[in-house]
Design an enzyme around this catalytic site. Structure first.
Site, PDB file in Angstrom:
ATOM      1  CE  LYS A 168      26.336  18.445  55.698  1.00 20.41           C
ATOM      2  NZ  LYS A 168      26.243  18.555  57.136  1.00 20.41           N
ATOM      3  CD  GLU A 211      29.429  20.008  48.490  1.00 16.48           C
ATOM      4  OE1 GLU A 211      29.649  18.727  48.523  1.00 16.48           O
ATOM      5  OE2 GLU A 211      28.255  20.416  48.246  1.00 16.48           O
ATOM      6  CG  HIS A 246      21.442  26.758  52.646  1.00 19.06           C
ATOM      7  ND1 HIS A 246      21.578  26.596  51.520  1.00 19.06           N
ATOM      8  CD2 HIS A 246      22.028  27.723  53.104  1.00 19.06           C
ATOM      9  CE1 HIS A 246      22.339  27.633  50.817  1.00 19.06           C
ATOM     10  NE2 HIS A 246      22.798  28.209  51.836  1.00 19.06           N
ATOM     11  NE  ARG A 277      19.079  14.451  61.909  1.00 23.76           N
ATOM     12  CZ  ARG A 277      18.459  15.422  61.105  1.00 23.76           C
ATOM     13  NH1 ARG A 277      17.017  14.839  61.029  1.00 23.76           N
ATOM     14  NH2 ARG A 277      18.802  16.602  60.690  1.00 23.76           N
TER      15      ARG A 277
END
Length: 670
Positions: free
Chosen positions: A116, A200, A235, A292
């Site tokens: 990421k 973040e 999440h 994917r």
């Protein structure tokens, strides 16, 4: 096209790929672990190869074993599904080196988007907007803590190599950061063998919108519009729908073009999903790219009319994309939910056991249509602690969102699952919730609507209590019909006086119920609360399962129907689209017992799992709510907390130990 395809996965995605490959005339090979020897995906393929033990690291994550299976069966291509090795650059490269087609992007594209942090750096250079945060290589806890303090709370800690909601934590204030970081790193290391994280700013009331992209080996790219995946817990996506409610054509084009720019930046090939966090005003930020096929791809298939797995196989074979951008359009609306073996009323704890009953509506399809079921299990399958506890994906399509939503609620109501706890009733509440119905969506919808979605006092309908009580009497050999003239012709509790009384004690959570059943002069009566009714019932054993009853009963001549499954002291009543799991209380066994004394300060495992962290040792003083140890089950962490202030007396397991459900973990003293 290649002739033999090995599917390096399990569950519903393996079944899905096998069905599409069969449609194209390909021969399919399944791989399986010891826990999956009789699994649905094994039966769906032409050939199957055992690759190891039940733990994923001993089977589905063993690159060498999968490649050997491909060589032994002559497979020319491998489809990785999703999860396990689907985003593993080493696996993609190993396939390439072995001369086997990897149905997915090149290894370098997986590497570029697999981290990421690296992906965000790449997107920043490409001009894609990013959420403020730290995506660098310095992983020192104190440094990361400083970065979080500078960004400002709340912040989101996210596993750099993660996905699927694993290795993510929201931190509300500075003092909670380091403990959340440690937990996130443990989960990331366990799930991805990589404990690196990024930090973040956590966007308040965000929407999660993703774009389905496809690239071929000839430089062609398209986007197949968007999916809204905002409704989440921990999440992890709970409801997915396409197209996103409220999306304007201009914003759709902007996000689609940004997603294709991201794919072009890494020379992407195959199916991929570019995920964005969107503000309520429409501003969006790049979050990650999943290299994917996604679990929620069926909603895209239903609104576009294209089989994305077929696209994958054709692109992997070197063929151009089956359609150009201008040839793609949106038809109607589609919504998907996932039925899981878990207990929403106990913080979504996974539920282990055998699927005693699994029935879908007669009009549901396992391939296409307005009501579609994607599943990798069947009636009698075991939900084990080793893998994701998903039972099925249920997807509906309609001319508009409201029709799709109502159709999905009805489909869930007509779906029966028994033998394990499921989230089916919770999903029905969620789909019917006012906020969801009005498309008032954000990733905090479930906690925001908690009281409506998790009612504290669930009043059990009289008919459900009556069904449970009648099931108890039926299993005892009593009949709900008028007695025959010859008392020796029936095996029930016939008495010379003809009278019979029995109390049935039932419990749902903390709520206790008592049902009085009486037979007077050949007529049954039932007392529920303060009300007495006449009662008659008919019971039929379900042919496939001896402990499942199909019941019809009449309360004061009003007819009701249900199915009741008995599993030990539990009765699962499926009636009018809702499921109720009631416990039959043995009043003699529990008489005079103080539950707190009986517990004796013991803490037991709420589910089978592995001990991954011990925070205490014998003699440690703890406060109520302190985390004593952490278990991992079905890819998720579960903290075992102190129920009261006290001293740890004894620990019965060490880090790395596998424990069964109900095993004593810790004893405490006041």
């Amino acid at each position: 096209m290649f002739q033999t395809l090995l599917i390096a996965n399990r569950g519903e995605i393996a079944c899905r790929v096998a069905a599409t490959a069969r449609k194209l005339g390909l021969r399919t090979v399944a791989v399986y672990s010891d826990a999956d020897a009789d699994a649905q995906h094994v039966r769906a393929c032409d050939q199957a190869v055992r690759i190891g033990g039940p733990e994923p690291r001993d089977s589905y994550l063993k690159i060498d074993a999968i490649l050997e299976a491909a060589r032994a069966t002559g497979a020319q291509a491998i489809h990785p599904g999703y999860g396990f090795l689907s985003e593993n650059e080493h696996f993609a490269r190993a396939c390439e080196e072995a001369g086997i087609i990897f149905v997915g992007p090149p290894a370098q594209a997986i590497a570029a988007m697999g981290s990421k942090s690296a992906a965000k750096t790449l997107m920043e250079k490409a001009g894609v907007p990013l959420v403020p945060g730290y995506h660098g290589d310095n992983q020192d806890p104190d440094f990361l803590h400083q970065q979080a303090d500078q960004i400002g709370y709340p912040v989101l800690i996210k596993a750099s190599a993660g996905g699927g909601g694993k290795g993510m934590r929201i931190v509300e204030e500075s003092g909670a950061f380091l403990e959340a970081l440690r937990s996130c790193q443990r989960e990331a290391a366990s799930s991805f063998s990589d404990d690196r994280v990024l930090i973040e700013r956590y966007v308040t009331k965000p929407r999660h919108i993703e774009i389905q992209v496809f690239g071929d080996q000839h430089g062609g790219y398209v986007y197949l519009f968007e999916r809204d995946c905002s409704v989440q817990r921990r999440h992890q996506k709970v409801i997915e729908e396409a197209p996103a409610p409220g999306m304007t054509p201009e914003r759709r084009q902007a996000m689609g073009e940004a997603a294709i720019a991201a794919a072009r930046a890494v020379n992407y090939v195959g199916a991929g999903t570019v995920e964005f966090i969107a503000e309520q005003d429409g501003r969006f930020y790049f979050m990650e790219m999943n290299t994917r096929l996604q679990v929620e791809h069926p909603v895209t298939e239903l609104i576009t009319g294209h089989d994305l797995v077929e696209w994958q196989l054709r692109v992997a074979d070197g063929q151009p994309l089956p359609a150009k951008q201008e040839e793609l359009s949106i038809n109607g609306h589609a919504i998907e939910v996932r039925i899981y073996a878990e207990n929403p009323d106990k913080d979504f704890l996974p539920s282990i056991g055998t699927l005693r009953s699994l029935q879908y509506p007669a009009h549901a399809s396992f391939t296409s249509g307005d009501v579609r079921i994607d599943s990798g299990v069947r009636e009698g399958s075991l939900i084990s602690p080793f893998y994701d506890p998903m039972i099925a994906k249920v997807i509906t399509h309609g001319a508009d969102r409201e029709q799709a939503r109502r159709r999905l609620i009805r489909t869930l109501a007509d779906t029966q699952v028994a033998g394990v706890h499921t989230n089916k009733t919770f999903l029905q509440r969620l789909l019917g919730d006012e906020a969801f119905a009005q498309a008032d969506l954000d990733t905090g919808l479930i906690p925001r609507r908690h009281d409506a979605l998790f009612p504290s006092n669930q009043d059990v309908p009289d008919s459900v209590l009556a069904f449970a009580a009648c099931a108890v009497l039926t299993h005892q050999g009593l009949s709900g019909q008028a007695a025959k003239s010859d008392p020796w012709a029936v095996h029930d509790a016939w008495r010379l006086s003809g009278d019979y009384d029995q109390k049935v004690a039932l419990q749902l959570g903390e709520q206790a119920y008592e049902v009085l059943l009486q037979r007077r002069e050949n007529q049954w009566q039932i007392t529920l609360g303060d009300t007495r009714h006449t009662l008659r019932w008919q019971a039929e054993l379900t042919a496939a399962l001896a402990n499942t009853l199909t019941l019809r009963l009449w309360l004061d001549q009003v007819e009701y129907r249900a199915q009741v499954l008995q599993d030990g002291d539990q009765l699962q009543v499926a009636q009018a689209g809702s499921d109720w799991t009631l416990v039959v209380v043995d009043t003699l066994a529990s008489a005079g017992t103080n539950s707190q004394e009986a517990h004796g300060g013991r803490l037991t495992a709420p589910m089978p799992g592995k001990i991954i962290a011990l925070n205490v040792e014998p003699g440690t003083s703890v406060k109520q709510g302190d985390v004593l140890l952490v278990m991992e089950a079905m890819k998720m962490e579960h903290s075992i907390q102190a129920p009261a202030d006290g001293i740890v007396a004894e620990l019965f397991f060490a880090v790395g130990d596998q424990v069964p459900e109900g095993a004593e973990l810790v004893t405490m003293e006041s």
